[in-house]
Enzyme design. Structure first.
Site, PDB file in Angstrom:
ATOM      1  N   THR A  60      16.000  16.216 -20.247  1.00 28.22           N
ATOM      2  CA  THR A  60      16.074  16.468 -21.691  1.00 28.22           C
ATOM      3  C   THR A  60      15.809  15.239 -22.562  1.00 28.22           C
ATOM      4  O   THR A  60      15.940  15.325 -23.785  1.00 28.22           O
ATOM      5  CB  THR A  60      17.472  17.028 -22.056  1.00 28.22           C
ATOM      6  OG1 THR A  60      18.458  16.086 -21.625  1.00 28.22           O
ATOM      7  CG2 THR A  60      17.724  18.370 -21.399  1.00 28.22           C
ATOM      8  N   TYR A 123       7.717  16.889 -23.568  1.00 23.45           N
ATOM      9  CA  TYR A 123       8.897  17.732 -23.356  1.00 23.45           C
ATOM     10  C   TYR A 123       8.611  19.165 -23.820  1.00 23.45           C
ATOM     11  O   TYR A 123       8.847  20.133 -23.095  1.00 23.45           O
ATOM     12  CB  TYR A 123      10.091  17.139 -24.121  1.00 23.45           C
ATOM     13  CG  TYR A 123      11.313  18.024 -24.169  1.00 23.45           C
ATOM     14  CD1 TYR A 123      12.162  18.142 -23.071  1.00 23.45           C
ATOM     15  CD2 TYR A 123      11.637  18.748 -25.325  1.00 23.45           C
ATOM     16  CE1 TYR A 123      13.285  18.961 -23.124  1.00 23.45           C
ATOM     17  CE2 TYR A 123      12.759  19.557 -25.382  1.00 23.45           C
ATOM     18  CZ  TYR A 123      13.586  19.660 -24.280  1.00 23.45           C
ATOM     19  OH  TYR A 123      14.694  20.475 -24.336  1.00 23.45           O
ATOM     20  N   TRP A 148      18.475  21.157 -31.513  1.00 15.33           N
ATOM     21  CA  TRP A 148      19.392  20.164 -32.099  1.00 15.33           C
ATOM     22  C   TRP A 148      20.823  20.344 -31.580  1.00 15.33           C
ATOM     23  O   TRP A 148      21.781  20.450 -32.353  1.00 15.33           O
ATOM     24  CB  TRP A 148      19.378  20.254 -33.630  1.00 15.33           C
ATOM     25  CG  TRP A 148      18.082  19.912 -34.283  1.00 15.33           C
ATOM     26  CD1 TRP A 148      16.812  20.020 -33.776  1.00 15.33           C
ATOM     27  CD2 TRP A 148      17.913  19.412 -35.632  1.00 15.33           C
ATOM     28  NE1 TRP A 148      15.879  19.625 -34.713  1.00 15.33           N
ATOM     29  CE2 TRP A 148      16.526  19.253 -35.856  1.00 15.33           C
ATOM     30  CE3 TRP A 148      18.792  19.105 -36.675  1.00 15.33           C
ATOM     31  CZ2 TRP A 148      16.004  18.773 -37.076  1.00 15.33           C
ATOM     32  CZ3 TRP A 148      18.280  18.651 -37.881  1.00 15.33           C
ATOM     33  CH2 TRP A 148      16.900  18.477 -38.065  1.00 15.33           C
TER      34      TRP A 148
HETATM   35  N1  LIG Z   1      19.890  18.915 -26.248  1.00 15.69           N
HETATM   36  C1  LIG Z   1      19.131  19.557 -27.134  1.00 15.69           C
HETATM   37  O1  LIG Z   1      19.062  19.199 -28.328  1.00 15.69           O
HETATM   38  C2  LIG Z   1      18.329  20.765 -26.708  1.00 15.69           C
HETATM   39  C3  LIG Z   1      17.493  21.384 -27.640  1.00 15.69           C
HETATM   40  C4  LIG Z   1      16.740  22.491 -27.229  1.00 15.69           C
HETATM   41  C5  LIG Z   1      16.839  22.937 -25.933  1.00 15.69           C
HETATM   42  N2  LIG Z   1      17.649  22.307 -25.039  1.00 15.69           N
HETATM   43  C6  LIG Z   1      17.695  22.809 -23.664  1.00 15.69           C
HETATM   44  O2  LIG Z   1      18.999  23.308 -23.414  1.00 15.69           O
HETATM   45  C7  LIG Z   1      19.343  23.068 -22.041  1.00 15.69           C
HETATM   46  C8  LIG Z   1      20.669  22.335 -21.967  1.00 15.69           C
HETATM   47  O3  LIG Z   1      20.524  21.083 -22.651  1.00 15.69           O
HETATM   48  P1  LIG Z   1      21.668  19.972 -22.568  1.00 15.69           P
HETATM   49  O4  LIG Z   1      21.591  19.185 -23.828  1.00 15.69           O
HETATM   50  O5  LIG Z   1      22.943  20.587 -22.145  1.00 15.69           O
HETATM   51  O6  LIG Z   1      21.092  19.057 -21.404  1.00 15.69           O
HETATM   52  P2  LIG Z   1      21.794  17.802 -20.683  1.00 15.69           P
HETATM   53  O7  LIG Z   1      23.110  17.508 -21.300  1.00 15.69           O
HETATM   54  O8  LIG Z   1      20.767  16.729 -20.617  1.00 15.69           O
HETATM   55  O9  LIG Z   1      22.066  18.372 -19.225  1.00 15.69           O
HETATM   56  C9  LIG Z   1      21.026  18.631 -18.360  1.00 15.69           C
HETATM   57  C10 LIG Z   1      21.585  19.184 -17.080  1.00 15.69           C
HETATM   58  O10 LIG Z   1      20.499  19.306 -16.165  1.00 15.69           O
HETATM   59  C11 LIG Z   1      20.854  18.683 -14.943  1.00 15.69           C
HETATM   60  N3  LIG Z   1      19.634  18.222 -14.291  1.00 15.69           N
HETATM   61  C12 LIG Z   1      18.770  17.263 -14.691  1.00 15.69           C
HETATM   62  N4  LIG Z   1      17.749  17.172 -13.818  1.00 15.69           N
HETATM   63  C13 LIG Z   1      17.989  18.083 -12.842  1.00 15.69           C
HETATM   64  C14 LIG Z   1      17.325  18.469 -11.667  1.00 15.69           C
HETATM   65  N5  LIG Z   1      16.179  17.886 -11.272  1.00 15.69           N
HETATM   66  N6  LIG Z   1      17.852  19.442 -10.901  1.00 15.69           N
HETATM   67  C15 LIG Z   1      19.019  20.035 -11.263  1.00 15.69           C
HETATM   68  N7  LIG Z   1      19.701  19.727 -12.364  1.00 15.69           N
HETATM   69  C16 LIG Z   1      19.197  18.760 -13.146  1.00 15.69           C
HETATM   70  C17 LIG Z   1      21.806  17.578 -15.336  1.00 15.69           C
HETATM   71  O11 LIG Z   1      22.580  17.212 -14.218  1.00 15.69           O
HETATM   72  P3  LIG Z   1      23.398  15.806 -14.183  1.00 15.69           P
HETATM   73  O12 LIG Z   1      24.275  15.788 -15.402  1.00 15.69           O
HETATM   74  O13 LIG Z   1      24.197  15.923 -12.939  1.00 15.69           O
HETATM   75  O14 LIG Z   1      22.354  14.748 -14.223  1.00 15.69           O
HETATM   76  C18 LIG Z   1      22.639  18.293 -16.393  1.00 15.69           C
HETATM   77  O15 LIG Z   1      23.603  19.121 -15.784  1.00 15.69           O
HETATM   78  C19 LIG Z   1      18.162  22.303 -21.439  1.00 15.69           C
HETATM   79  O16 LIG Z   1      17.309  23.200 -20.799  1.00 15.69           O
HETATM   80  C20 LIG Z   1      17.471  21.713 -22.640  1.00 15.69           C
HETATM   81  O17 LIG Z   1      16.102  21.485 -22.402  1.00 15.69           O
HETATM   82  C21 LIG Z   1      18.400  21.241 -25.406  1.00 15.69           C
END
Ligand SMILES: NC(=O)c1ccc[n+]([C@@H]2O[C@H](COP(=O)([O-])OP(=O)(O)OC[C@H]3O[C@@H](n4cnc5c(N)ncnc54)[C@H](OP(=O)(O)O)[C@@H]3O)[C@@H](O)[C@H]2O)c1
Length: 278
Positions: A60, A123, A148
């Site tokens: 992310t 991304y 966000w």
């Molecule tokens: N953050 C935003 O603003 C935002 C906006 C739009 C969409 N999203 C989407 O919403 C979802 C959740 O976002 P988030 O902010 O909760 O993300 P995050 O806090 O970065 O968490 C990502 C998760 O993915 C795991 N991960 C990373 N690489 C991996 C791999 N190769 N295999 C298995 N697991 C893996 C991480 O594990 P570890 O913690 O153990 O490393 C963590 O549990 C994501 O799909 C993101 O793209 C996020």
């Protein structure tokens, strides 16, 4: 029902684990299963046989994706496709988390689910390609586009602003990018409802209302009681590796079709600040 959350250690994953009561929930982080490892993905899904898989795992770091393109596509697109293939084989339903960054930000009005994808960053491209390929593998899968994201248990915008506001007299924040802040707790609750309602297709899920990063920061500082000055600056003045859409507000209609209405981002921010105080 039995549910498997991939990415359970992330910002959203932690909220899902806290909020999901009344069903059997298995949460896995990258140390349990790396979604790039097809064999392991198939093994955990076969072993657990969930009815729903929520795929929140992703790389992310939006700026990091620009310099680590291979990693971005291998996790966000190819890893997601592996999960979809294994889900299909095990007859599990799939809910995939995607992003407002699949859009180019040139719309004058909130984005609807059928609007054309035109990602501007690596991304966004990895998420857009994942969406297309996932729908080919499982045409009935549910794709939740959010934006966000902020919440307890990880790095997020309000957390950064609060830390900076505590030590600096003034902060410069971009005022020409508009979007919808989204609290991990509210997103988790909406996802739980969507799974219970057997949702399919693309659904936009953000908190209600919209703002610029500048307006968001100003509200965070005000509500936290800091006297720090928040100054508006342009995207051009704050060059970052990944381009961001200038306007990525998403319409709430697709979510309303499931009878779900999200609280406003101001209400969500107040609850986040309260939770942060413990
Ligand atoms: N953050 C935003 O603003 C935002 C906006 C739009 C969409 N999203 C989407 O919403 C979802 C959740 O976002 P988030 O902010 O909760 O993300 P995050 O806090 O970065 O968490 C990502 C998760 O993915 C795991 N991960 C990373 N690489 C991996 C791999 N190769 N295999 C298995 N697991 C893996 C991480 O594990 P570890 O913690 O153990 O490393 C963590 O549990 C994501 O799909 C993101 O793209 C996020």
């Amino acid at each position: 029902m039995k549910v498997m959350i991939l990415g359970a250690t992330g910002l959203l994953g932690q909220a899902l684990m806290r909020e999901w009561n009344g069903d059997e929930v298995v949460g896995l982080g990258v140390s349990d299963v790396d979604i790039r490892n097809a064999e392991k993905v198939w093994e955990v899904i076969e072993e657990n046989r969930p009815e729903w898989i929520v795929l929140a795992a992703a790389y992310t770091d939006v700026d990091g994706c620009e310099s680590n393109q291979e990693l971005a596509f291998s996790v966000n697109r190819d890893g997601a496709v592996q999960v979809a293939r294994a889900a299909k084989n095990a007859d599990a339903k799939l809910l995939f988390l995607s992003s407002d960054y699949v859009f180019d930000g040139k719309n004058p009005l909130p984005y609807e689910i059928g609007d054309a994808r035109n990602p501007q960053s690596v991304y966004g491209q990895s998420k857009a390609e994942a969406e297309i390929q996932l729908l080919e593998v499982i045409p009935t899968c549910c794709i939740v586009r959010t934006a966000w994201l902020f919440g307890i248990g990880g790095k997020c915008f309000p957390d950064t602003i609060l830390k900076l506001a505590a030590t600096r007299p003034a902060l410069d924040v971009v005022s020409d990018q508009r979007g919808c802040p989204t609290y991990s707790v509210d997103l988790a609750r909406a996802i739980i409802q969507l799974c219970r309602k057997s949702a399919n297709g693309i659904v936009h899920v953000t908190n209600g209302g919209d703002c610029s990063w500048f307006e968001f920061a100003r509200e965070i500082v005000r509500r936290a009681g800091f006297s720090t000055e928040v100054r508006p600056v342009s995207t051009q003045q704050m060059v970052r590796p990944a381009p961001r859409p200038a306007y990525s507000v998403m319409s709430a209609k697709s979510l309303a079709n499931y009878g779900i209405v999200m609280p406003t981002w101001q209400d969500a921010l107040a609850r986040y600040l309260q939770a942060r105080r413990g």
